[in-house]
Write a protein that holds these residues in place. Structure first.
Motif, PDB file in Angstrom:
ATOM      1  N   ALA A 253      -8.772  -0.323  -4.914  1.00 47.57           N
ATOM      2  CA  ALA A 253      -8.869   0.701  -3.978  1.00 47.57           C
ATOM      3  C   ALA A 253      -7.684   1.708  -4.104  1.00 47.57           C
ATOM      4  O   ALA A 253      -7.979   2.733  -3.844  1.00 47.57           O
ATOM      5  CB  ALA A 253      -8.967   0.467  -2.426  1.00 47.57           C
ATOM      6  N   LEU A 254      -6.615   1.457  -4.651  1.00 45.33           N
ATOM      7  CA  LEU A 254      -5.626   2.044  -4.995  1.00 45.33           C
ATOM      8  C   LEU A 254      -5.389   2.591  -6.447  1.00 45.33           C
ATOM      9  O   LEU A 254      -5.190   3.727  -6.551  1.00 45.33           O
ATOM     10  CB  LEU A 254      -4.184   1.222  -4.674  1.00 45.33           C
ATOM     11  N   ALA A 255      -5.763   1.818  -7.273  1.00 49.43           N
ATOM     12  CA  ALA A 255      -5.748   2.206  -8.698  1.00 49.43           C
ATOM     13  C   ALA A 255      -6.466   1.072  -9.563  1.00 49.43           C
ATOM     14  O   ALA A 255      -6.651   0.354  -8.955  1.00 49.43           O
ATOM     15  CB  ALA A 255      -4.332   2.280  -8.904  1.00 49.43           C
ATOM     16  N   PRO A 256      -6.753   1.513 -10.889  1.00 49.69           N
ATOM     17  CA  PRO A 256      -7.391   0.340 -11.778  1.00 49.69           C
ATOM     18  C   PRO A 256      -6.314  -0.653 -11.722  1.00 49.69           C
ATOM     19  O   PRO A 256      -5.135  -0.691 -11.801  1.00 49.69           O
ATOM     20  CB  PRO A 256      -7.395   1.073 -13.106  1.00 49.69           C
ATOM     21  N   VAL A 257      -6.869  -1.919 -11.804  1.00 50.82           N
ATOM     22  CA  VAL A 257      -6.093  -3.205 -11.803  1.00 50.82           C
ATOM     23  C   VAL A 257      -6.364  -4.162 -13.236  1.00 50.82           C
ATOM     24  O   VAL A 257      -7.350  -4.273 -13.492  1.00 50.82           O
ATOM     25  CB  VAL A 257      -6.297  -4.095 -10.717  1.00 50.82           C
ATOM     26  N   THR A 258      -5.196  -4.557 -13.890  1.00 49.68           N
ATOM     27  CA  THR A 258      -5.410  -5.323 -14.788  1.00 49.68           C
ATOM     28  C   THR A 258      -4.579  -6.681 -14.314  1.00 49.68           C
ATOM     29  O   THR A 258      -3.600  -6.407 -13.894  1.00 49.68           O
ATOM     30  CB  THR A 258      -4.707  -4.554 -16.204  1.00 49.68           C
ATOM     31  N   ALA A 259      -5.362  -7.517 -14.272  1.00 52.89           N
ATOM     32  CA  ALA A 259      -4.758  -8.850 -13.540  1.00 52.89           C
ATOM     33  C   ALA A 259      -5.253 -10.057 -14.419  1.00 52.89           C
ATOM     34  O   ALA A 259      -5.899 -10.118 -15.386  1.00 52.89           O
ATOM     35  CB  ALA A 259      -5.684  -9.040 -12.282  1.00 52.89           C
ATOM     36  N   VAL A 260      -4.409 -11.096 -14.252  1.00 57.61           N
ATOM     37  CA  VAL A 260      -4.525 -12.537 -14.888  1.00 57.61           C
ATOM     38  C   VAL A 260      -4.444 -13.687 -13.798  1.00 57.61           C
ATOM     39  O   VAL A 260      -3.973 -13.183 -12.806  1.00 57.61           O
ATOM     40  CB  VAL A 260      -3.542 -12.690 -15.878  1.00 57.61           C
ATOM     41  N   TYR A 261      -5.064 -14.778 -14.201  1.00 56.96           N
ATOM     42  CA  TYR A 261      -5.029 -15.812 -13.088  1.00 56.96           C
ATOM     43  C   TYR A 261      -3.766 -16.802 -13.462  1.00 56.96           C
ATOM     44  O   TYR A 261      -3.170 -16.695 -14.615  1.00 56.96           O
ATOM     45  CB  TYR A 261      -6.241 -16.612 -13.016  1.00 56.96           C
ATOM     46  N   GLY A 262      -3.509 -17.185 -12.181  1.00 58.97           N
ATOM     47  CA  GLY A 262      -2.216 -18.007 -12.357  1.00 58.97           C
ATOM     48  C   GLY A 262      -2.629 -19.683 -12.223  1.00 58.97           C
ATOM     49  O   GLY A 262      -3.751 -19.948 -11.726  1.00 58.97           O
ATOM     50  N   ASN A 263      -1.458 -20.536 -12.004  1.00 62.42           N
ATOM     51  CA  ASN A 263      -1.851 -22.015 -11.935  1.00 62.42           C
ATOM     52  C   ASN A 263      -2.327 -22.416 -10.814  1.00 62.42           C
ATOM     53  O   ASN A 263      -3.247 -23.310 -10.474  1.00 62.42           O
ATOM     54  CB  ASN A 263      -0.558 -22.757 -12.172  1.00 62.42           C
ATOM     55  N   THR A 264      -2.283 -21.680  -9.631  1.00 60.26           N
ATOM     56  CA  THR A 264      -2.730 -21.773  -8.361  1.00 60.26           C
ATOM     57  C   THR A 264      -3.989 -21.038  -7.916  1.00 60.26           C
ATOM     58  O   THR A 264      -4.897 -21.516  -6.918  1.00 60.26           O
ATOM     59  CB  THR A 264      -1.882 -21.575  -7.148  1.00 60.26           C
ATOM     60  N   ASP A 265      -4.555 -20.373  -8.849  1.00 64.73           N
ATOM     61  CA  ASP A 265      -5.977 -19.681  -8.558  1.00 64.73           C
ATOM     62  C   ASP A 265      -7.142 -20.427  -8.695  1.00 64.73           C
ATOM     63  O   ASP A 265      -7.341 -21.275  -9.652  1.00 64.73           O
ATOM     64  CB  ASP A 265      -6.072 -18.267  -9.512  1.00 64.73           C
ATOM     65  N   GLY A 266      -7.979 -20.163  -7.982  1.00 60.44           N
ATOM     66  CA  GLY A 266      -9.365 -20.925  -8.014  1.00 60.44           C
ATOM     67  C   GLY A 266     -10.370 -20.465  -8.974  1.00 60.44           C
ATOM     68  O   GLY A 266     -10.063 -19.287  -9.621  1.00 60.44           O
ATOM     69  N   TRP A 267     -11.496 -21.146  -9.034  1.00 57.81           N
ATOM     70  CA  TRP A 267     -12.467 -20.701 -10.018  1.00 57.81           C
ATOM     71  C   TRP A 267     -12.884 -19.341  -9.985  1.00 57.81           C
ATOM     72  O   TRP A 267     -13.231 -18.729 -10.805  1.00 57.81           O
ATOM     73  CB  TRP A 267     -13.597 -21.542  -9.959  1.00 57.81           C
TER      74      TRP A 267
ATOM     75  N   PHE B 174       0.688  -1.217  -0.035  1.00 61.66           N
ATOM     76  CA  PHE B 174      -0.008   0.116  -0.221  1.00 61.66           C
ATOM     77  C   PHE B 174       0.861   1.261   0.006  1.00 61.66           C
ATOM     78  O   PHE B 174       0.487   2.137  -0.690  1.00 61.66           O
ATOM     79  CB  PHE B 174      -1.097   0.145   1.082  1.00 61.66           C
ATOM     80  N   GLU B 175       2.155   1.209   0.790  1.00 66.96           N
ATOM     81  CA  GLU B 175       2.938   2.212   0.814  1.00 66.96           C
ATOM     82  C   GLU B 175       3.833   2.544  -0.715  1.00 66.96           C
ATOM     83  O   GLU B 175       3.688   3.715  -1.194  1.00 66.96           O
ATOM     84  CB  GLU B 175       3.842   2.294   1.731  1.00 66.96           C
ATOM     85  N   VAL B 176       4.229   1.393  -1.011  1.00 64.99           N
ATOM     86  CA  VAL B 176       4.813   1.640  -2.481  1.00 64.99           C
ATOM     87  C   VAL B 176       3.841   1.791  -3.745  1.00 64.99           C
ATOM     88  O   VAL B 176       4.273   2.516  -4.542  1.00 64.99           O
ATOM     89  CB  VAL B 176       5.517  -0.029  -2.608  1.00 64.99           C
ATOM     90  N   PHE B 177       2.694   1.409  -3.498  1.00 68.14           N
ATOM     91  CA  PHE B 177       1.817   1.592  -4.602  1.00 68.14           C
ATOM     92  C   PHE B 177       0.854   2.791  -4.436  1.00 68.14           C
ATOM     93  O   PHE B 177       0.048   3.250  -5.331  1.00 68.14           O
ATOM     94  CB  PHE B 177       0.916   0.331  -4.888  1.00 68.14           C
ATOM     95  N   ARG B 178       1.152   3.587  -3.401  1.00 68.35           N
ATOM     96  CA  ARG B 178       0.464   4.707  -3.361  1.00 68.35           C
ATOM     97  C   ARG B 178       0.865   5.851  -4.385  1.00 68.35           C
ATOM     98  O   ARG B 178       1.940   5.957  -4.780  1.00 68.35           O
ATOM     99  CB  ARG B 178       0.896   5.505  -1.859  1.00 68.35           C
ATOM    100  N   GLY B 179      -0.059   6.233  -5.105  1.00 67.78           N
ATOM    101  CA  GLY B 179       0.056   7.382  -5.952  1.00 67.78           C
ATOM    102  C   GLY B 179       0.384   6.582  -7.635  1.00 67.78           C
ATOM    103  O   GLY B 179       0.426   7.479  -8.358  1.00 67.78           O
ATOM    104  N   VAL B 180       0.192   5.513  -7.413  1.00 66.14           N
ATOM    105  CA  VAL B 180       0.081   4.506  -9.043  1.00 66.14           C
ATOM    106  C   VAL B 180      -0.981   4.999  -9.611  1.00 66.14           C
ATOM    107  O   VAL B 180      -2.097   5.144  -9.193  1.00 66.14           O
ATOM    108  CB  VAL B 180       0.622   2.967  -8.753  1.00 66.14           C
ATOM    109  N   ASP B 181      -0.775   4.906 -10.993  1.00 61.21           N
ATOM    110  CA  ASP B 181      -1.781   5.322 -12.026  1.00 61.21           C
ATOM    111  C   ASP B 181      -2.598   3.865 -12.608  1.00 61.21           C
ATOM    112  O   ASP B 181      -3.787   3.996 -12.758  1.00 61.21           O
ATOM    113  CB  ASP B 181      -1.410   6.006 -13.305  1.00 61.21           C
TER     114      ASP B 181
END
Length: 135
Positions: A44-58, A18-25
């Motif tokens: 809550a900090l900024a827009p997020v573009t994410a992908v799932y990985g091999n351990t992520d659930g449904w 949260f400290e490091v990402f404060r102010g990211v776009d």
């Protein structure tokens, strides 16, 4: 534009993020998220573009794709966990996504920042979650 790049949180979002990402776009998450609410916390900090990985659930897989493409500040960026390439390398990623100018991946838990073909930047932020594999 200031980006926050993270991967392999495996359900652990450390307070330092949260400290490091404060102010990211914008935030890029390269998979193995953990519970879906972790993405909500990042949003809550900024827009997020994410992908799932091999351990992520449904639940995570239903919300985010295995590969995401986004253009930010004029750069074509591809985000992937990388597990679909076996053991991902910058060369394998560039061959799989030849139109990308920036490639962000996870899976290996090893930080990396390198160039491929002089113009393609490949980045792995390492693992932000619980320590694994003595890393």
């Amino acid at each position: 534009m200031r980006l926050g790049v993270i991967a392999d949180t495996h359900g652990l979002l450390r307070p330092e993020v949260f400290e490091v990402f404060r102010g990211v776009d914008h935030i890029l998450h390269a998979g193995d998220v953990g519970p879906l609410d972790l993405l909500t916390e990042l949003e809550a900090l900024a827009p997020v573009t994410a992908v799932y990985g091999n351990t992520d659930g449904w639940e995570v897989r239903a919300r985010v794709p295995p590969v995401a493409r986004v253009e930010l500040d004029g750069f074509r960026i591809v985000i992937t966990h990388g597990d679909q390439l076996g053991s991902p390398t910058p060369e394998k990623l560039q061959a799989a996504f030849p139109d990308a100018e920036i490639l962000v991946f996870g899976h290996t838990h090893r930080p990396l920042l390198t160039l491929v073909d002089v113009v393609v930047t490949v980045m792995n932020p390492g693992a932000a979650g619980p320590r694994r594999f003595d890393l």
